[in-house]
Design a protein around this motif. Structure first.
Motif, mmCIF file in Angstrom:
data_model
loop_
_atom_site.group_PDB
_atom_site.id
_atom_site.type_symbol
_atom_site.label_atom_id
_atom_site.label_comp_id
_atom_site.label_asym_id
_atom_site.label_seq_id
_atom_site.Cartn_x
_atom_site.Cartn_y
_atom_site.Cartn_z
ATOM 1 N N TYR A 1 -2.219 3.816 0.969
ATOM 2 C CA TYR A 1 -2.244 2.190 1.157
ATOM 3 C C TYR A 1 -1.119 1.389 2.148
ATOM 4 O O TYR A 1 -0.622 2.062 1.931
ATOM 5 C CB TYR A 1 -2.476 0.837 -0.165
ATOM 6 C CG TYR A 1 -1.678 -0.566 -0.476
ATOM 7 C CD1 TYR A 1 -2.482 -1.222 0.133
ATOM 8 C CD2 TYR A 1 -0.389 -0.162 0.181
ATOM 9 C CE1 TYR A 1 -1.563 -2.285 0.064
ATOM 10 C CE2 TYR A 1 0.531 -1.517 0.163
ATOM 11 C CZ TYR A 1 -0.723 -2.465 -0.073
ATOM 12 O OH TYR A 1 0.258 -4.141 -0.011
ATOM 13 N N ARG B 1 5.196 -10.238 -5.514
ATOM 14 C CA ARG B 1 5.290 -9.952 -4.005
ATOM 15 C C ARG B 1 4.697 -10.462 -2.846
ATOM 16 O O ARG B 1 3.859 -10.507 -3.113
ATOM 17 C CB ARG B 1 4.889 -8.137 -3.941
ATOM 18 C CG ARG B 1 6.070 -6.821 -5.028
ATOM 19 C CD ARG B 1 7.291 -7.271 -4.257
ATOM 20 N NE ARG B 1 8.109 -6.316 -4.548
ATOM 21 C CZ ARG B 1 8.764 -6.528 -6.020
ATOM 22 N NH1 ARG B 1 9.025 -7.358 -6.244
ATOM 23 N NH2 ARG B 1 9.025 -5.371 -6.415
ATOM 24 N N HIS C 1 13.338 -6.751 -4.075
ATOM 25 C CA HIS C 1 13.920 -6.752 -2.801
ATOM 26 C C HIS C 1 14.823 -8.466 -3.079
ATOM 27 O O HIS C 1 14.538 -9.367 -3.442
ATOM 28 C CB HIS C 1 13.408 -7.538 -2.006
ATOM 29 C CG HIS C 1 11.821 -6.460 -2.468
ATOM 30 N ND1 HIS C 1 11.744 -4.662 -2.142
ATOM 31 C CD2 HIS C 1 10.392 -6.356 -2.482
ATOM 32 C CE1 HIS C 1 11.355 -3.671 -2.418
ATOM 33 N NE2 HIS C 1 10.288 -4.604 -2.237
ATOM 34 N N HIS D 1 10.347 -4.309 -10.434
ATOM 35 C CA HIS D 1 9.630 -4.294 -11.338
ATOM 36 C C HIS D 1 9.872 -1.865 -10.836
ATOM 37 O O HIS D 1 10.169 -1.923 -10.104
ATOM 38 C CB HIS D 1 8.518 -4.498 -11.396
ATOM 39 C CG HIS D 1 7.760 -4.252 -9.784
ATOM 40 N ND1 HIS D 1 6.915 -5.002 -8.927
ATOM 41 C CD2 HIS D 1 8.376 -3.183 -8.644
ATOM 42 C CE1 HIS D 1 6.160 -4.811 -8.383
ATOM 43 N NE2 HIS D 1 6.820 -3.897 -7.586
ATOM 44 N N ASP E 1 4.339 -2.030 3.873
ATOM 45 C CA ASP E 1 4.984 -0.766 2.455
ATOM 46 C C ASP E 1 3.806 -0.194 2.632
ATOM 47 O O ASP E 1 2.213 -0.192 3.273
ATOM 48 C CB ASP E 1 4.312 -2.436 1.508
ATOM 49 C CG ASP E 1 5.829 -2.950 1.253
ATOM 50 O OD1 ASP E 1 6.559 -2.832 0.858
ATOM 51 O OD2 ASP E 1 5.137 -4.183 1.087
ATOM 52 N N HIS F 1 13.114 -1.671 -8.835
ATOM 53 C CA HIS F 1 13.181 -2.024 -7.893
ATOM 54 C C HIS F 1 13.058 -3.432 -7.143
ATOM 55 O O HIS F 1 11.881 -3.804 -7.681
ATOM 56 C CB HIS F 1 12.296 -0.349 -6.180
ATOM 57 C CG HIS F 1 10.953 -1.298 -6.206
ATOM 58 N ND1 HIS F 1 9.993 -0.386 -7.341
ATOM 59 C CD2 HIS F 1 9.578 -1.391 -5.906
ATOM 60 C CE1 HIS F 1 9.476 -0.081 -7.352
ATOM 61 N NE2 HIS F 1 8.754 -1.659 -6.267
HETATM 62 O O1 GTQ Z 1 6.839 -4.272 -2.755
HETATM 63 O O2 GTQ Z 1 7.851 -2.993 -4.878
HETATM 64 O O3 GTQ Z 1 3.212 -4.049 -1.065
HETATM 65 O O4 GTQ Z 1 4.764 -3.027 -6.231
HETATM 66 C C1 GTQ Z 1 2.344 -3.492 -3.366
HETATM 67 C C2 GTQ Z 1 3.114 -3.253 -4.208
HETATM 68 C C3 GTQ Z 1 4.942 -3.945 -2.576
HETATM 69 C C4 GTQ Z 1 6.777 -3.766 -3.626
HETATM 70 C C5 GTQ Z 1 3.294 -3.357 -2.279
HETATM 71 C C6 GTQ Z 1 4.554 -2.944 -4.813
HETATM 72 C C7 GTQ Z 1 5.309 -3.771 -3.158
#
Ligand code: GTQ
Length: 343
Positions: A85, A64, A143, A100, A155, A141
């Protein structure tokens, strides 16, 4: 016992024993100690770094590609406010971010770009600026970006809370991509109407079943209310995204809201015990947090820590300001720890 008092303190410490009378003050402060500080990140300052890393680091290396917005008072836990966060993620055309899942609840609020989607538990969910996409805990999920130009979003995760309870699990999918098992956008199509829920679906979870709360629906809600409501003295016309099963917050740990501050809005001052992260969707304004003026522009992110006094101002005479926000209010309320005070 033949020890001096100094020796007694030393010997107890060596046995992992403390003495309450020396810590009453710091363990039971009269008011929350507010380790988190008011803070502001300007989007235009971060954007060039996003683009730099999009070029310098492959999605495979990064898994990510995210800049984490860390509160100076919460560096140890990489939190933005206590328990929550914020990060900004970038994905380029043609890229795939590996599937993941983790215990932490997550959502994305789309900032810019078009043509990307995320697959959540077998459903492709397409993204447009202003959309809120949910990825509740332990849902797979991954992307994808099949459009043009960079795609960026905010996020939001509750991982600092999950980690503080030692309850985090994480798993990589065995394939880069999970299988798609239902038509694109099905959950929004079925549930977004809010007052007509599919009665044949038996599982009524604490998470909202909606994959995407699209901006088009949010806009429709604001347009329908128009200027015919007073809204809240503190927060203006503030709407909460809800779980259609419960009418409550979208996920058990996170409340997501969107608010419209009309031109010239000057909010009343308030404080409460839910740390809040805000993102300016449009417009610009000032939020005074514990006496500190935070002047925010479009796409910026800023925070109001728990028990910090805040007041929102939209100084524009002609333009609305729209703020997306999220907080840990559901957790704080569930534990009987919610307090608020109008000042
Ligand atoms: O897009 O799955 O900012 O797993 C931190 C952990 C995004 C994500 C984040 C994550 C993701």
């Amino acid at each position: 016992m033949t020890v001096t008092t100094d020796e007694a303190y030393e010997q107890l410490a060596a046995q992992s024993v403390g003495t309450l009378w020396r810590h009453l003050g710091d363990l039971f402060p009269a008011e929350p100690t507010k380790r988190a500080v008011p803070f502001h990140w300007a989007y235009r300052a971060l954007r060039p770094y996003m683009l730099h890393f999009a070029d310098a680091l492959s999605i495979e290396e990064a898994q990510r590609r995210v800049l984490m917005l860390i509160n100076p008072g919460l560096q140890q836990e990489s939190a933005t406010v206590t328990g929550l966060y914020a990060g900004i993620q970038i994905i380029l055309p043609g890229e795939q971010a590996q599937a993941h899942r983790h215990s932490a609840n997550a959502f994305r609020f789309i900032i810019e770009g078009s043509g990307a989607y995320t697959t959540v538990s077998g459903e492709r969910v397409h993204m447009h600026p202003g959309d809120l996409l949910l990825t509740p805990g332990w849902h797979w999920h991954d992307h994808y970006h099949e459009g043009e130009g960079p795609m960026m979003w905010l996020d939001g995760l509750d991982f600092p809370l999950v980690n503080s309870l030692d309850t985090q699990f994480f798993e990589l999918h065995s394939e880069t991509a999970q299988k798609v098992s239902v038509p694109d956008g099905l959950s929004s199509a079925q549930f977004i109407h809010g007052r007509l829920n599919p009665a044949w679906i038996g599982e009524r979870s604490a998470n909202s079943p909606i994959g995407n709360y699209p901006w088009a629906e949010t806009k429709r809600a604001f347009d329908a209310i128009a200027d015919n409501a007073d809204g809240s003295d503190v927060d203006g016309m503030v709407l909460e995204y809800t779980n259609p099963w419960t009418g409550g917050p979208v996920m058990p740990t996170v409340s997501c809201r969107i608010q419209r501050l009309v031109p010239g809005f000057r909010g009343a001052a308030r404080r409460h015990t839910a740390g809040t992260i805000l993102h300016a969707v449009r417009g610009e304004g000032t939020t005074i947090v514990d006496g500190q003026e935070i002047t925010w522009g479009e796409k910026d992110i800023f925070v109001v820590p728990s028990w910090a006094t805040y007041e929102h101002v939209n100084s524009s005479k002609s333009e609305d300001a729209v703020l997306f926000s999220y907080s840990n209010e559901p957790v704080v309320r569930a534990l009987g720890l919610y307090r608020e005070e109008l000042l």
